[in-house]
Scaffold this active site. Structure first.
Site, PDB file in Angstrom:
ATOM      1  N   LYS A 185       0.830  -1.214   0.000  1.00  0.00           N
ATOM      2  CA  LYS A 185       0.000   0.000   0.000  1.00  0.00           C
ATOM      3  C   LYS A 185       0.857   1.254   0.000  1.00  0.00           C
ATOM      4  O   LYS A 185       0.459   2.299  -0.540  1.00  0.00           O
ATOM      5  CB  LYS A 185      -0.974  -0.018   1.170  1.00  0.00           C
ATOM      6  CG  LYS A 185      -0.343  -0.092   2.557  1.00  0.00           C
ATOM      7  CD  LYS A 185      -0.104   1.255   3.195  1.00  0.00           C
ATOM      8  CE  LYS A 185       0.547   1.138   4.544  1.00  0.00           C
ATOM      9  NZ  LYS A 185       0.756   2.451   5.194  1.00  0.00           N
ATOM     10  N   THR A 211      -3.830   5.384   3.140  1.00  0.00           N
ATOM     11  CA  THR A 211      -2.503   5.863   2.755  1.00  0.00           C
ATOM     12  C   THR A 211      -2.503   6.508   1.378  1.00  0.00           C
ATOM     13  O   THR A 211      -1.716   7.420   1.113  1.00  0.00           O
ATOM     14  CB  THR A 211      -1.491   4.690   2.793  1.00  0.00           C
ATOM     15  OG1 THR A 211      -1.654   3.980   4.022  1.00  0.00           O
ATOM     16  CG2 THR A 211      -0.065   5.191   2.701  1.00  0.00           C
ATOM     17  N   SER A 259      -0.497  11.153   4.869  1.00  0.00           N
ATOM     18  CA  SER A 259       0.320  10.064   4.330  1.00  0.00           C
ATOM     19  C   SER A 259       1.645  10.575   3.772  1.00  0.00           C
ATOM     20  O   SER A 259       1.671  11.404   2.859  1.00  0.00           O
ATOM     21  CB  SER A 259      -0.446   9.331   3.224  1.00  0.00           C
ATOM     22  OG  SER A 259       0.399   8.466   2.506  1.00  0.00           O
TER      23      SER A 259
END
Length: 336
Positions: free
Chosen positions: A196, A253, A259
């Site tokens: 991710k 994210t 993020s």
């Protein structure tokens, strides 16, 4: 329960604060490598470097010095260190008699002097090499440290091959503001946590280039497919990637303004170099360091990951930002 968190970065500090805020009787100790940082945090009752404006709960103790002395008195040891430091710490803790769990997400980088064909390892694979007798696990899922520190609602996954370790993590961290779900698929949880970050760089680039919400949705969805293909090839369960450590962590994210990996993509879209982007963060962006390793594992297994491949080409300077979207859109049509 006596909980020791090793590593006073943003995530280690936030998790220690969350555990110490529980009303039940427990001892939570945060160990800092730097003596001056430990003293400052103890005096200010805050981690002003990483978590400004949030005070420590009264029950949280901050220490420095002989970490093994702290380990000997703990019921649970939590490693809040980056992936790059995991092997060293597991080596130090290999004789530990209590559960040791980690928070880092990513694949270990391959050393420059490694043998040809060496593959970067996931955290549990590193543990199998260094400390196979440890009762270990991982705590992962969609979580920004700043929100956890402020006791905002969060849900995480505790994954381990040992059921008692997962249950101990649930006991240690499940509370009013945090739900913790036990899971036995440590491979799937770790693959989701690693991939991710790479996909978030791509999504940041997409948003930075103002390609639109259609493009973002497509990128996240196809990224989830890439993540799942790699995970299943490594032995994970498909359903894990529809949970918190897969889809949940990817959405957070890839789209959240806190993020760091998404920020790298945004800065690359602005024309910043990779070095400038990383230097401006002040924190580690694990996707930058694990992208090449993720792709190497995929290629070794014959798993196709075009978005990850594009991110690696961008990070390595082999593909200009202006050509990244064209590279993906020019791929042959196929079934979903």
């Amino acid at each position: 329960m006596k909980i020791l968190v090793i590593g006073a970065g943003a995530w280690g500090s936030a998790l220690a604060m969350s555990a110490a805020a529980r009303p039940d009787k427990r001892t939570v100790t945060l160990w800092a490598r730097d003596a001056a940082q430990a003293q400052a945090m103890q005096t200010e009752r805050a981690n002003t470097r990483y978590l400004k404006g949030v005070q420590f709960p009264p029950a949280l103790a901050v220490v420095h010095g002989d970490v093994m002395e702290q380990v000997r008195g703990a019921d649970l040891v939590v490693l809040g260190t980056p992936m790059a430091a995991l092997r060293e710490w597991l080596g130090k803790l290999k004789s530990c008699s209590v559960p040791v769990v980690w928070l880092c997400k990513g694949f270990e980088a391959v050393a420059a002097d490694a043998e040809a064909g060496s593959m970067g390892l996931m955290a549990h694979e590193v543990c199998q090499q260094v400390a196979p007798q440890l009762r270990c696990g991982v705590l992962s899922g969609p979580s920004f440290a700043a929100e956890v520190a402020r006791n905002q609602p969060t849900a995480l996954v505790a994954a381990s091959a040992h059921a008692d370790v997962s249950e101990m993590l649930v006991t240690a961290f499940h509370g009013d503001a945090m739900r913790v779900y036990a899971n036995t698929d440590i491979v799937g949880v770790e693959v989701g946590g690693a991939v991710k970050n790479v996909l978030a760089i791509a999504t940041g680039l997409c948003d930075g280039l103002q390609l639109g919400l259609n493009a973002r949705a497509a990128l996240v969805t196809r990224g989830l497919a890439e993540m799942t293909r790699l995970g299943v090839a490594l032995g994970a369960r498909t359903e894990t990637f529809m949970g918190l450590s897969g889809l949940g962590d990817l959405v957070l994210t890839a789209t959240g303004d806190l993020s760091r990996n998404r920020k790298v993509g945004l800065l690359l879209a602005e024309g910043k170099t990779l070095e400038q982007a990383v230097a401006s963060l002040g924190h580690v962006a694990e996707g930058v360091y694990s992208a090449r390793t993720v792709l190497a594992r995929a290629l070794h297994l014959g798993v196709e990951m075009p978005i990850t491949e594009t991110v690696v080409a961008l990070l390595d300077g082999k593909l200009p930002v202006s050509e990244a979207v064209q590279y993906l859109m020019a791929r042959d049509a196929r079934g979903e």
